[in-house]
Design a protein around this motif. Structure first.
Motif, PDB file in Angstrom:
ATOM      1  N   PHE A   3       0.827  -1.203   0.000  1.00 35.88           N
ATOM      2  CA  PHE A   3       0.000   0.000   0.000  1.00 35.88           C
ATOM      3  C   PHE A   3       0.865   1.258   0.000  1.00 35.88           C
ATOM      4  N   ARG A   4       2.002   1.212   0.687  1.00 34.62           N
ATOM      5  CA  ARG A   4       2.910   2.357   0.682  1.00 34.62           C
ATOM      6  C   ARG A   4       3.460   2.606  -0.724  1.00 34.62           C
ATOM      7  N   LEU A   5       3.741   1.536  -1.438  1.00 35.00           N
ATOM      8  CA  LEU A   5       4.232   1.683  -2.808  1.00 35.00           C
ATOM      9  C   LEU A   5       3.147   2.296  -3.696  1.00 35.00           C
ATOM     10  N   ILE A   6       1.915   1.822  -3.548  1.00 35.26           N
ATOM     11  CA  ILE A   6       0.816   2.405  -4.320  1.00 35.26           C
ATOM     12  C   ILE A   6       0.689   3.883  -4.005  1.00 35.26           C
ATOM     13  N   HIS A   7       0.776   4.226  -2.730  1.00 33.89           N
ATOM     14  CA  HIS A   7       0.659   5.623  -2.314  1.00 33.89           C
ATOM     15  C   HIS A   7       1.757   6.480  -2.950  1.00 33.89           C
ATOM     16  N   ALA A   8       2.960   5.935  -2.996  1.00 32.29           N
ATOM     17  CA  ALA A   8       4.087   6.690  -3.550  1.00 32.29           C
ATOM     18  C   ALA A   8       3.976   6.844  -5.067  1.00 32.29           C
ATOM     19  N   GLU A   9       3.380   5.866  -5.747  1.00 26.99           N
ATOM     20  CA  GLU A   9       3.345   5.877  -7.209  1.00 26.99           C
ATOM     21  C   GLU A   9       2.012   6.309  -7.797  1.00 26.99           C
ATOM     22  N   LYS A  10       1.034   6.649  -6.973  1.00 30.41           N
ATOM     23  CA  LYS A  10      -0.299   6.944  -7.496  1.00 30.41           C
ATOM     24  C   LYS A  10      -0.351   8.207  -8.354  1.00 30.41           C
ATOM     25  N   ASP A  11       0.614   9.093  -8.219  1.00 27.18           N
ATOM     26  CA  ASP A  11       0.653  10.287  -9.064  1.00 27.18           C
ATOM     27  C   ASP A  11       1.127   9.965 -10.485  1.00 27.18           C
ATOM     28  N   LEU A  17      -4.426  -0.039 -11.546  1.00 26.89           N
ATOM     29  CA  LEU A  17      -3.343  -0.767 -12.201  1.00 26.89           C
ATOM     30  C   LEU A  17      -2.305  -1.221 -11.176  1.00 26.89           C
ATOM     31  N   LEU A  18      -1.901  -0.315 -10.304  1.00 31.45           N
ATOM     32  CA  LEU A  18      -0.913  -0.654  -9.275  1.00 31.45           C
ATOM     33  C   LEU A  18      -1.430  -1.760  -8.363  1.00 31.45           C
ATOM     34  N   ALA A  19      -2.685  -1.656  -7.969  1.00 33.26           N
ATOM     35  CA  ALA A  19      -3.273  -2.674  -7.093  1.00 33.26           C
ATOM     36  C   ALA A  19      -3.297  -4.037  -7.783  1.00 33.26           C
ATOM     37  N   ARG A  20      -3.672  -4.062  -9.049  1.00 32.79           N
ATOM     38  CA  ARG A  20      -3.733  -5.320  -9.789  1.00 32.79           C
ATOM     39  C   ARG A  20      -2.344  -5.942  -9.907  1.00 32.79           C
ATOM     40  N   VAL A  21      -1.345  -5.137 -10.242  1.00 32.46           N
ATOM     41  CA  VAL A  21       0.022  -5.640 -10.408  1.00 32.46           C
ATOM     42  C   VAL A  21       0.566  -6.177  -9.081  1.00 32.46           C
ATOM     43  N   LEU A  22       0.243  -5.495  -7.980  1.00 29.37           N
ATOM     44  CA  LEU A  22       0.759  -5.905  -6.664  1.00 29.37           C
ATOM     45  C   LEU A  22      -0.095  -6.962  -5.984  1.00 29.37           C
ATOM     46  N   TYR A  30      -7.578   2.022  -0.459  1.00 34.31           N
ATOM     47  CA  TYR A  30      -8.291   3.217   0.009  1.00 34.31           C
ATOM     48  C   TYR A  30      -8.638   3.120   1.495  1.00 34.31           C
ATOM     49  N   ALA A  31      -8.937   1.925   1.987  1.00 36.05           N
ATOM     50  CA  ALA A  31      -9.189   1.746   3.422  1.00 36.05           C
ATOM     51  C   ALA A  31      -7.911   2.026   4.217  1.00 36.05           C
ATOM     52  N   TRP A  32      -6.781   1.515   3.724  1.00 37.50           N
ATOM     53  CA  TRP A  32      -5.494   1.769   4.383  1.00 37.50           C
ATOM     54  C   TRP A  32      -5.185   3.265   4.394  1.00 37.50           C
ATOM     55  N   ALA A  33      -5.401   3.932   3.253  1.00 41.89           N
ATOM     56  CA  ALA A  33      -5.117   5.367   3.155  1.00 41.89           C
ATOM     57  C   ALA A  33      -5.982   6.163   4.129  1.00 41.89           C
TER      58      ALA A  33
END
Length: 80
Positions: A3-11, A17-22, A30-33
């Protein structure tokens, strides 16, 4: 960690896409965020306070009886 990686790369990439790949769900991210924005719960904050109070309370030194000391003061069992 994911989730931290998704947060860092979401921009740079779509969250879906990030969620599917990971291999995690978009809703999970979104719950974690949301939890990260809210901070610790009232229960977690209270637990931190109580833990700090317990550690600083007088008479809370580390136990001095080790298992070796305990068994040294006991007599062996009689065979039955």
């Amino acid at each position: 960690m994911k989730f931290r990686l998704i947060h860092a790369e979401k921009d740079h990439h779509e969250v879906s896409l990030l969620a599917r790949v990971l291999g995690v769900s978009r809703q999970g991210y979104y719950a974690w965020a949301a939890r990260q924005r809210r901070g610790p719960s009232a229960r977690a904050r209270q637990d931190q306070v109580l833990t700090a109070q317990t550690r600083t309370a007088p008479g809370n030194a580390a136990p001095t009886r080790t298992p070796t000391a305990y068994f040294a003061n006991t007599s062996p069992r009689e065979p039955t």
